[in-house]
Design a protein around this motif. Sequence first.
Motif, PDB file in Angstrom:
ATOM      1  N   SER A 237       0.828  -1.206   0.000  1.00 16.70           N
ATOM      2  CA  SER A 237       0.000   0.000   0.000  1.00 16.70           C
ATOM      3  C   SER A 237       0.861   1.253   0.000  1.00 16.70           C
ATOM      4  CB  SER A 237      -0.907   0.016   1.222  1.00 16.70           C
ATOM      5  OG  SER A 237      -1.914  -0.948   1.088  1.00 16.70           O
ATOM      6  N   ALA A 528     -10.059   2.830   0.346  1.00 18.03           N
ATOM      7  CA  ALA A 528      -8.986   2.009  -0.221  1.00 18.03           C
ATOM      8  C   ALA A 528      -7.738   2.849  -0.367  1.00 18.03           C
ATOM      9  CB  ALA A 528      -9.413   1.465  -1.574  1.00 18.03           C
ATOM     10  N   PRO A 529      -6.596   2.352   0.069  1.00 16.95           N
ATOM     11  CA  PRO A 529      -5.350   3.084  -0.113  1.00 16.95           C
ATOM     12  C   PRO A 529      -4.837   2.863  -1.541  1.00 16.95           C
ATOM     13  CG  PRO A 529      -4.875   0.975   0.900  1.00 16.95           C
ATOM     14  CD  PRO A 529      -6.378   1.038   0.715  1.00 16.95           C
ATOM     15  N   PRO A 530      -4.008   3.754  -2.036  1.00 10.86           N
ATOM     16  CA  PRO A 530      -3.301   3.441  -3.280  1.00 10.86           C
ATOM     17  C   PRO A 530      -2.489   2.172  -3.048  1.00 10.86           C
ATOM     18  CG  PRO A 530      -2.873   5.706  -2.554  1.00 10.86           C
ATOM     19  CD  PRO A 530      -3.585   5.031  -1.442  1.00 10.86           C
TER      20      PRO A 530
END
Lengths: 593, 593
Positions: A237, A528-530
């Motif tokens: 992440s 949602a994280p990158p």
Amino acid sequence: MYRTVTCGELRIADVEKNVTLAGWVQRIRKMGGMTFVDLRDRYGITQLAFNQGTDAFDKANELGREYVIQVKGKVIERQSKNKQIATGDVEIEVTSLVVLNEAVTPPFTIEDETDGGEDIRMKYRYLDLRRNCVRKNLELRHKMAFEVRRYLDEKGFLEVETPILVNSTPEGARDFIVPSRMNPGQFYALPQSPQILKQLLMVSGFDRYFQIVKCFRDEDLRADRQPEFTQIDCEMSFVEQEDVLNIFEGMSKHLFKTILNIDLPDFPRMTWADAMKYYGSDKPDTRFGMKFVELHDIFHAIEEQKVEAERFSVFANAQYIGGICATGCATYTRKQLDALTEYVKRPQIGAKGMVYARVEADGNVKSSVDKFYNQEALQQVATAMDAKPGDLILILSGDDAMKTRKQLCELRLEVGKQLGLRDPKKFSCLWIVDFPMYEWSDEEQRLMAMHHPFTSPKPEDIPLMDTNPAAVRANAYDMVINGVEVGGGSIRIHDAALQQRTFEILGFTPEEAQLKFGFLMNAFKYGAPPHGGLAYGLDRFVSLFAGLDSIRDCIAFPKNNQGRDVMLGAPGLVDQKQLDELEILIKEKDNQQ
Amino acid sequence: MYRTVTCGELRIADVEKNVTLAGWVQRIRKMGGMTFVDLRDRYGITQLAFNQGTDAFDKANELGREYVIQVKGKVIERQSKNKQIATGDVEIEVTSLVVLNEAVTPPFTIEDETDGGEDIRMKYRYLDLRRNCVRKNLELRHKMAFEVRRYLDEKGFLEVETPILVNSTPEGARDFIVPSRMNPGQFYALPQSPQILKQLLMVSGFDRYFQIVKCFRDEDLRADRQPEFTQIDCEMSFVEQEDVLNIFEGMSKHLFKTILNIDLPDFPRMTWADAMKYYGSDKPDTRFGMKFVELHDIFHAIEEQKVEAERFSVFANAQYIGGICATGCATYTRKQLDALTEYVKRPQIGAKGMVYARVEADGNVKSSVDKFYNQEALQQVATAMDAKPGDLILILSGDDAMKTRKQLCELRLEVGKQLGLRDPKKFSCLWIVDFPMYEWSDEEQRLMAMHHPFTSPKPEDIPLMDTNPAAVRANAYDMVINGVEVGGGSIRIHDAALQQRTFEILGFTPEEAQLKFGFLMNAFKYGAPPHGGLAYGLDRFVSLFAGLDSIRDCIAFPKNNQGRDVMLGAPGLVDQKQLDELEILIKEKDNQQ
């Protein structure tokens, strides 16, 4: 323990020690008043010496190959030392011998160079695995998996086991399915990869995940495919592409260093476009040069200066003409060249023909198309190819640039092989980057995701999604070693609107997208994280390190091309009771039955 | 990278540094001219401070829980330090904030003490996994698996992957089966354990094998059972029982030391017979004493001195009478004692009643059966029990010694729990050895293998196989920690004649034995070494380390009691096309359809 030492550890310094060994009888040599037995275990071979007149001598003379025995005796220095094996300075003067188990004669010899064919060795795989050369591959596999874990653990990755009993995935290969007894009429599927689950773990904030995990695909099998295979599956992440490449380039270097003691230089990054242009492949073998030189501009300019009747129509009309220069190969005979021509004309490759040109010692170029081109034209080509006296130029042409490049790729690999440029002990690693987001499918008559539908486009190419989606490049990457794609992955889309846009380009209505991918999209709504990651094929990675052609040799119990384990006899019939409990029926071939 | 530091690493020494962080919004507090945000990632929580009048302040006030953000700012010392968290000395004076992803409100709070019930948490497991207390279990699991591998690798064990698509096994639990498309009408089975394959690897000379591997059983599920579970599976060659125990005792000590920093003493070895006699269980919880004292001889002697009418018929006729002494529990009220009586009378336990006796301060014994026994008799019992003033004696009796012992075991565990003697942070490990080879099955009306049919008998008990097979003890062992069987195994039979003999005792004809086990027996003919091993349940081992009651909490994506993954929606329906390709049909419930 049945032993005090293994068969691989005694050295000259151990002389005079009393030891106990256990293992398998590899070889028996009777020499007058002495009998010698080579005793084998996983760790090596130790020579046992039996003197006439002892009990042990009589017993030794009754041993057969592959008997399992235990011996006691004293380590003594050998008169004729064997430099081939690590224990070759010593032997055991045996005082007692116990047969732990007898053995019937194995169906093939347990030697590196065995007399057993593939079929019989697979049927008795447990004997095949006794062979040093086979077991070594599995020892290597163990070491590689362990070093992968050590490296990733140090980098803060958590190995998380994802389930094997999952659900059928949309848009993938064919799933293996498992009927559920507790939920009749419903099926689990075995995972083709933990792709969705690892992305969920990123949504969960696991930050750095990996898993060495079995994956399953019910596809018709080729030599290097197995219905179950093992992936090194990874996801991170808050990363950009460079972060992923750096971590996993580091992992590969760690493996090469710890396993093969090879210090690798930094991996070059080659765009997909360049890989196709210079090697005709998205997994170029860069152990050797022989890069493609594009010749259509040169030939078209030459042809344009000629009158119609003098033109070489093959080149004059070709969309693509490309050549490779085989250094020092001007000595290739007509026979060799014909063989190469036949090679590229095979249906699997499909070229229509091959043009060649030798640069002779005096600098003159002699080609197979001399009647169409004068020396001046051929010199132009030789210059473009950077061909020197003694070199051989090989040229393919065609209407479809991609197809022709792939043919030229095969030709390059074959010539490289003939010239010994593809040494399995030499390693050339690189990253292929900037893959296209989409590729056109003639079958589906639509753009398809080249990697998978969650792959993100390069930010600078996002505007192209509206104007020329086929030109959009992805944040997708493959690690290629010696022409083998050992791993690949992408930075995923974490923005809902961008994901929606790519679904549109792939031709899904919002409803279809919701049906197929709604579950993951829904999870993304909660923050949602990158994230991005990649997966390696462990079987292939190990084969590469082992210098093997097939992944089968680094799998303990592989399946054959019919998906059968001939040793276990799997798959097999099951009891009617089992089918009844699962509430399923086998379709009868014959309706009359 | 989207960050220069994680949310867990800033300390007072980092003050004045400019940093970038990324993570999830845990909490937002607006305090007049300041807004504070707790930013969370896997590594910890860092406080962000936003000053009124800045862009970032305005943006921060619009954030919601679980938003994913990236901030830049300067590390400053906090005015009111938070000693609860590692980063509590500092906060970030934020200069810029980027929302990487918004989040809708999660269906339950992402806190250790959440408001979400089991069902909703399982459905949104990817959010449940964000909770610190859940993720910690999976971090522990990763660490344990890694340390297992490190230890076994150092001891020369090779991790070998065995196949998941195998064949249905005879004599096991119910298999999950997988229809084969390439071999219509035939099925793979998912392995219940790699038992046969690991024994084959010993035949192959692998010498030391292990694998952390998924296994599958299609059984009706209890709280601590999952259809797929993970084993640490191990096997060694040329070993005797003590060798296996020593290696794996070492592994457990290594885990306790590296993971929990606990130095364990050597593990006691208790025979199965003693475990049953003193604890009524083959997995005794030895964190506390309260060992059984057998009282039937004493009571029978007392009863025999009485006339018929004065006898306590329950004890007079009991085959077994056993007691435990609860130190200091003479203060138990009548209500507490009645509750204990009810506890052992529950159908799951099945005792008919409970007798108790208090040893009073003056040494007098007051019991619930005072009318049957005089003080002299009760003193005899108290002496046998080593009961002191202030202690409480609890006695159960019955016709079936084994059943009564199991009831007394439950009573002991309950009392131990009430007295706080079962502290999950205290660990008591031991080996149970000398299991019986066979146990009688009322259902099958024959002796069954207690461990499995390849388990070897103790050499000194081999003669008993002919005269009294039920008395034969096996080279089988379990590792028990805190009343949990974490692992178990055996030394296998490697002698064909002995194997044949045990098959006879199990009631198999040579033909049946050949049919069921012929494959392995055949492999053994080619030279099988003496070997043995064991398997640990990783899920249970991790739960034990984590102090959890259920294995579910240390599995990333567990299934519920109906074998469903409610998050994925597995199992589910599949396309008719898939069934057609596999040539199977789902049985219709209604024949009319």
